[in-house]
Motif scaffolding. Sequence first.
Motif, PDB file in Angstrom:
ATOM      1  N   PHE A   1       0.828  -1.200   0.000  1.00 13.90           N
ATOM      2  CA  PHE A   1       0.000   0.000   0.000  1.00 13.90           C
ATOM      3  C   PHE A   1       0.867   1.257   0.000  1.00 13.90           C
ATOM      4  O   PHE A   1       0.604   2.202  -0.742  1.00 13.90           O
ATOM      5  N   ASN A   2       1.916   1.283   0.810  1.00 11.58           N
ATOM      6  CA  ASN A   2       2.820   2.443   0.858  1.00 11.58           C
ATOM      7  C   ASN A   2       3.482   2.697  -0.488  1.00 11.58           C
ATOM      8  O   ASN A   2       3.629   3.849  -0.906  1.00 11.58           O
ATOM      9  N   LYS A   3       3.873   1.643  -1.193  1.00 11.38           N
ATOM     10  CA  LYS A   3       4.472   1.799  -2.511  1.00 11.38           C
ATOM     11  C   LYS A   3       3.465   2.378  -3.496  1.00 11.38           C
ATOM     12  O   LYS A   3       3.784   3.294  -4.262  1.00 11.38           O
ATOM     13  N   ILE A   4       2.259   1.849  -3.477  1.00 13.54           N
ATOM     14  CA  ILE A   4       1.209   2.345  -4.367  1.00 13.54           C
ATOM     15  C   ILE A   4       0.897   3.795  -4.048  1.00 13.54           C
ATOM     16  O   ILE A   4       0.824   4.641  -4.943  1.00 13.54           O
ATOM     17  N   PHE A   5       0.718   4.088  -2.773  1.00 14.42           N
ATOM     18  CA  PHE A   5       0.394   5.460  -2.354  1.00 14.42           C
ATOM     19  C   PHE A   5       1.497   6.431  -2.763  1.00 14.42           C
ATOM     20  O   PHE A   5       1.221   7.503  -3.309  1.00 14.42           O
ATOM     21  N   SER A   6       2.740   6.059  -2.523  1.00 15.10           N
ATOM     22  CA  SER A   6       3.863   6.945  -2.842  1.00 15.10           C
ATOM     23  C   SER A   6       3.958   7.252  -4.330  1.00 15.10           C
ATOM     24  O   SER A   6       4.252   8.380  -4.718  1.00 15.10           O
ATOM     25  N   LYS A   7       3.688   6.260  -5.150  1.00 17.09           N
ATOM     26  CA  LYS A   7       3.809   6.455  -6.584  1.00 17.09           C
ATOM     27  C   LYS A   7       2.610   7.185  -7.186  1.00 17.09           C
ATOM     28  O   LYS A   7       2.763   7.931  -8.153  1.00 17.09           O
ATOM     29  N   LEU A   8       1.448   6.986  -6.643  1.00 18.44           N
ATOM     30  CA  LEU A   8       0.240   7.507  -7.288  1.00 18.44           C
ATOM     31  C   LEU A   8      -0.359   8.748  -6.648  1.00 18.44           C
ATOM     32  O   LEU A   8      -1.153   9.440  -7.290  1.00 18.44           O
ATOM     33  N   ASN A   9      -0.017   9.058  -5.426  1.00 18.64           N
ATOM     34  CA  ASN A   9      -0.668  10.142  -4.696  1.00 18.64           C
ATOM     35  C   ASN A   9      -0.593  11.476  -5.438  1.00 18.64           C
ATOM     36  O   ASN A   9      -1.614  12.102  -5.703  1.00 18.64           O
ATOM     37  N   VAL A  10       0.595  11.913  -5.767  1.00 19.27           N
ATOM     38  CA  VAL A  10       0.765  13.218  -6.425  1.00 19.27           C
ATOM     39  C   VAL A  10       0.158  13.193  -7.822  1.00 19.27           C
ATOM     40  O   VAL A  10      -0.505  14.139  -8.241  1.00 19.27           O
ATOM     41  N   TRP A  11       0.356  12.106  -8.530  1.00 21.34           N
ATOM     42  CA  TRP A  11      -0.167  11.967  -9.886  1.00 21.34           C
ATOM     43  C   TRP A  11      -1.694  12.071  -9.900  1.00 21.34           C
ATOM     44  O   TRP A  11      -2.266  12.842 -10.672  1.00 21.34           O
TER      45      TRP A  11
END
Length: 55
Positions: A18-28
């Motif tokens: 979840f942290n990996k997904i959140f980190s990659k997609l949050n700003v985008w």
Amino acid sequence: MMIIILLGVIWDEEKDLFNKIFSKLNVWIYNISFNILRNKFDVEELLSETFLKII
């Protein structure tokens, strides 16, 4: 707030994913959503709902 509560009951491997997904997609996702909605509060709600569904 709900995300923090849910993170307390999932496994460490799931937290890492979840942290990996959140980190990659949050700003985008935020940037795209803001360009469409033009409202900070709606975008934050959209982000919350999106990541709750991912969980």
